[in-house]
Design a protein around this motif. Structure first.
Motif, PDB file in Angstrom:
ATOM      1  N   GLY A   1      32.943  21.115   7.488  1.00 44.33           N
ATOM      2  CA  GLY A   1      33.798  22.239   7.851  1.00 44.33           C
ATOM      3  C   GLY A   1      32.990  23.448   8.281  1.00 44.33           C
ATOM      4  N   TYR A   2      31.882  23.694   7.584  1.00 43.02           N
ATOM      5  CA  TYR A   2      31.032  24.833   7.953  1.00 43.02           C
ATOM      6  C   TYR A   2      30.398  24.623   9.331  1.00 43.02           C
ATOM      7  N   LEU A   3      29.905  23.418   9.585  1.00 38.83           N
ATOM      8  CA  LEU A   3      29.267  23.141  10.872  1.00 38.83           C
ATOM      9  C   LEU A   3      30.248  23.243  12.034  1.00 38.83           C
ATOM     10  N   LEU A   4      31.512  22.927  11.761  1.00 38.11           N
ATOM     11  CA  LEU A   4      32.515  22.872  12.829  1.00 38.11           C
ATOM     12  C   LEU A   4      33.300  24.167  12.999  1.00 38.11           C
ATOM     13  N   LYS A   5      33.062  25.164  12.159  1.00 42.51           N
ATOM     14  CA  LYS A   5      33.970  26.318  12.129  1.00 42.51           C
ATOM     15  C   LYS A   5      34.035  27.079  13.447  1.00 42.51           C
ATOM     16  N   ASP A   6      32.986  27.031  14.258  1.00 42.30           N
ATOM     17  CA  ASP A   6      33.014  27.740  15.539  1.00 42.30           C
ATOM     18  C   ASP A   6      32.972  26.788  16.732  1.00 42.30           C
ATOM     19  N   CYS A   7      33.188  25.510  16.488  1.00 37.79           N
ATOM     20  CA  CYS A   7      33.097  24.514  17.558  1.00 37.79           C
ATOM     21  C   CYS A   7      34.452  24.295  18.227  1.00 37.79           C
ATOM     22  N   ALA A   8      34.419  24.112  19.520  1.00 42.86           N
ATOM     23  CA  ALA A   8      35.632  23.771  20.266  1.00 42.86           C
ATOM     24  C   ALA A   8      35.910  22.279  20.102  1.00 42.86           C
ATOM     25  N   ASP A   9      37.152  21.887  20.400  1.00 48.67           N
ATOM     26  CA  ASP A   9      37.519  20.478  20.307  1.00 48.67           C
ATOM     27  C   ASP A   9      36.818  19.683  21.394  1.00 48.67           C
ATOM     28  N   GLY A  10      36.391  18.464  21.039  1.00 50.67           N
ATOM     29  CA  GLY A  10      35.824  17.551  22.016  1.00 50.67           C
ATOM     30  C   GLY A  10      34.415  17.915  22.440  1.00 50.67           C
ATOM     31  N   GLY A  11      33.732  16.949  23.041  1.00 43.09           N
ATOM     32  CA  GLY A  11      32.411  17.190  23.576  1.00 43.09           C
ATOM     33  C   GLY A  11      31.347  17.317  22.504  1.00 43.09           C
ATOM     34  N   SER A  12      30.196  17.840  22.909  1.00 39.60           N
ATOM     35  CA  SER A  12      29.073  18.034  21.994  1.00 39.60           C
ATOM     36  C   SER A  12      28.822  19.518  21.796  1.00 39.60           C
ATOM     37  N   GLU A  13      28.097  19.836  20.741  1.00 39.46           N
ATOM     38  CA  GLU A  13      27.788  21.234  20.427  1.00 39.46           C
ATOM     39  C   GLU A  13      26.361  21.322  19.899  1.00 39.46           C
ATOM     40  N   GLU A  14      25.738  22.472  20.157  1.00 39.30           N
ATOM     41  CA  GLU A  14      24.456  22.792  19.548  1.00 39.30           C
ATOM     42  C   GLU A  14      24.595  24.129  18.848  1.00 39.30           C
ATOM     43  N   LEU A  15      24.040  24.235  17.667  1.00 37.57           N
ATOM     44  CA  LEU A  15      24.132  25.482  16.917  1.00 37.57           C
ATOM     45  C   LEU A  15      22.871  25.667  16.087  1.00 37.57           C
ATOM     46  N   THR A  16      22.678  26.900  15.654  1.00 39.61           N
ATOM     47  CA  THR A  16      21.550  27.242  14.799  1.00 39.61           C
ATOM     48  C   THR A  16      22.062  27.760  13.479  1.00 39.61           C
ATOM     49  N   LEU A  17      21.647  27.163  12.398  1.00 37.99           N
ATOM     50  CA  LEU A  17      22.064  27.624  11.080  1.00 37.99           C
ATOM     51  C   LEU A  17      21.586  29.058  10.869  1.00 37.99           C
ATOM     52  N   PRO A  18      22.434  29.932  10.345  1.00 39.09           N
ATOM     53  CA  PRO A  18      22.087  31.353  10.254  1.00 39.09           C
ATOM     54  C   PRO A  18      21.180  31.701   9.076  1.00 39.09           C
ATOM     55  N   ALA A  19      20.901  30.726   8.206  1.00 38.58           N
ATOM     56  CA  ALA A  19      20.089  31.005   7.017  1.00 38.58           C
ATOM     57  C   ALA A  19      19.416  29.714   6.577  1.00 38.58           C
ATOM     58  N   THR A  20      18.576  29.806   5.556  1.00 37.33           N
ATOM     59  CA  THR A  20      17.911  28.628   5.033  1.00 37.33           C
ATOM     60  C   THR A  20      18.921  27.684   4.395  1.00 37.33           C
ATOM     61  N   LYS A  21      18.518  26.432   4.245  1.00 36.23           N
ATOM     62  CA  LYS A  21      19.412  25.449   3.638  1.00 36.23           C
ATOM     63  C   LYS A  21      19.761  25.825   2.202  1.00 36.23           C
ATOM     64  N   ALA A  22      18.818  26.427   1.490  1.00 34.77           N
ATOM     65  CA  ALA A  22      19.092  26.831   0.107  1.00 34.77           C
ATOM     66  C   ALA A  22      20.184  27.885   0.050  1.00 34.77           C
ATOM     67  N   VAL A  23      20.136  28.851   0.965  1.00 35.87           N
ATOM     68  CA  VAL A  23      21.153  29.910   1.010  1.00 35.87           C
ATOM     69  C   VAL A  23      22.504  29.331   1.398  1.00 35.87           C
ATOM     70  N   LEU A  24      22.517  28.460   2.404  1.00 34.18           N
ATOM     71  CA  LEU A  24      23.784  27.862   2.834  1.00 34.18           C
ATOM     72  C   LEU A  24      24.362  26.961   1.743  1.00 34.18           C
ATOM     73  N   ALA A  25      23.496  26.261   1.025  1.00 36.37           N
ATOM     74  CA  ALA A  25      23.975  25.424  -0.073  1.00 36.37           C
ATOM     75  C   ALA A  25      24.692  26.282  -1.115  1.00 36.37           C
ATOM     76  N   SER A  26      24.095  27.415  -1.459  1.00 35.38           N
ATOM     77  CA  SER A  26      24.732  28.314  -2.426  1.00 35.38           C
ATOM     78  C   SER A  26      26.045  28.848  -1.877  1.00 35.38           C
ATOM     79  N   ARG A  27      26.073  29.174  -0.588  1.00 36.43           N
ATOM     80  CA  ARG A  27      27.296  29.676   0.038  1.00 36.43           C
ATOM     81  C   ARG A  27      28.416  28.654  -0.061  1.00 36.43           C
ATOM     82  N   LEU A  28      28.069  27.364   0.013  1.00 36.04           N
ATOM     83  CA  LEU A  28      29.064  26.289  -0.021  1.00 36.04           C
ATOM     84  C   LEU A  28      29.263  25.721  -1.426  1.00 36.04           C
TER      85      LEU A  28
END
Length: 226
Positions: free
Chosen positions: A159-186
């Motif tokens: 859900g976090y990875l897809l929150k700004d993605c449009a339907d269909g096709g492929s997407e590229e994104l950059t995580l805004p923080a370290t994995k440890a920070v994102l893990a805590s956020r989730l």
């Protein structure tokens, strides 16, 4: 009027909260606005300090978090450019319940409480905009609570990875923080977050290198979100 005041007004005019204000109203708010340069790792405020206004991120990123008695950090939110934080506590006249720390070199605007209250008294539309902003923050927190309670770790990450993605096709994104920070956020441990990312990669649902994420098929990844 000096150039720094004009730059503050120009930025405020592009923030949704202030988008409908007239030039004279922006001028009054700018008088109560202070620019803050915060270096990476520097604290903006700590839990328990008085809240005398709210902040808007011009550029950079702010982490809002609190620490348990055992020393474990829980990341509540990551705030980026154009976003604000601290409005609800400002209205409640309560001290901060989280600590704010810059995740990278950041510029903030601090809007003082008196200037906001003065504008609220004279402009019902502005009062409605402030109320909408606080309500959106509450809705976001309720969605987080629902996610932590009812969704699996994989569903939260997807859900976090897809929150700004449009339907269909492929997407590229950059995580805004370290994995440890994102893990805590989730509300995950770093180890659990890493296992989920590795599993998604093994199933060819994502590919990642560092913080760079490629989603070959958005719709296929969505099937994991439930």
């Amino acid at each position: 009027m000096d150039k720094s005041r004009i730059r503050v007004q120009s930025f405020l005019a592009n923030v949704p909260l202030f988008a409908r204000l007239r030039a004279d109203e922006l001028d009054r708010i700018a008088l109560g606005t202070t620019r803050l340069q915060v270096e990476r790792g520097e604290l903006v405020f700590q839990r328990g300090e008085p809240c005398v206004g709210f902040h808007i991120v011009v550029f950079g990123q702010i982490k809002l978090s609190f620490t348990s008695a055992q020393g474990a950090e829980k990341v509540v939110e990551l705030v980026g450019p154009g976003q604000s934080f601290g409005e609800a506590l400002m209205f409640m006249s309560k001290p901060y319940i989280v600590t704010a720390q810059a995740m990278e070199d950041t510029m903030l605007l601090h809007v003082a409480k008196p200037v906001i209250f003065r504008e609220l008294q004279g402009d019902p539309d502005f009062a409605c905009a402030m109320l909408a902003g606080v309500s959106m923050r509450m809705h976001s927190l309720m969605c987080d609570l629902e996610s932590y309670s009812l969704r699996s770790g994989t569903q939260r990450v997807v859900g976090y990875l897809l929150k700004d993605c449009a339907d269909g096709g492929s997407e590229e994104l950059t995580l805004p923080a370290t994995k440890a920070v994102l893990a805590s956020r989730l509300n995950l441990t770093p180890e659990h977050f890493s296992r989920i990312m590795a599993d998604l990669s093994a199933r060819h649902l994502i590919a990642f290198k560092g913080r760079r994420i490629t989603i070959p098929d958005v719709d296929r990844l969505k099937t994991c979100a439930g």
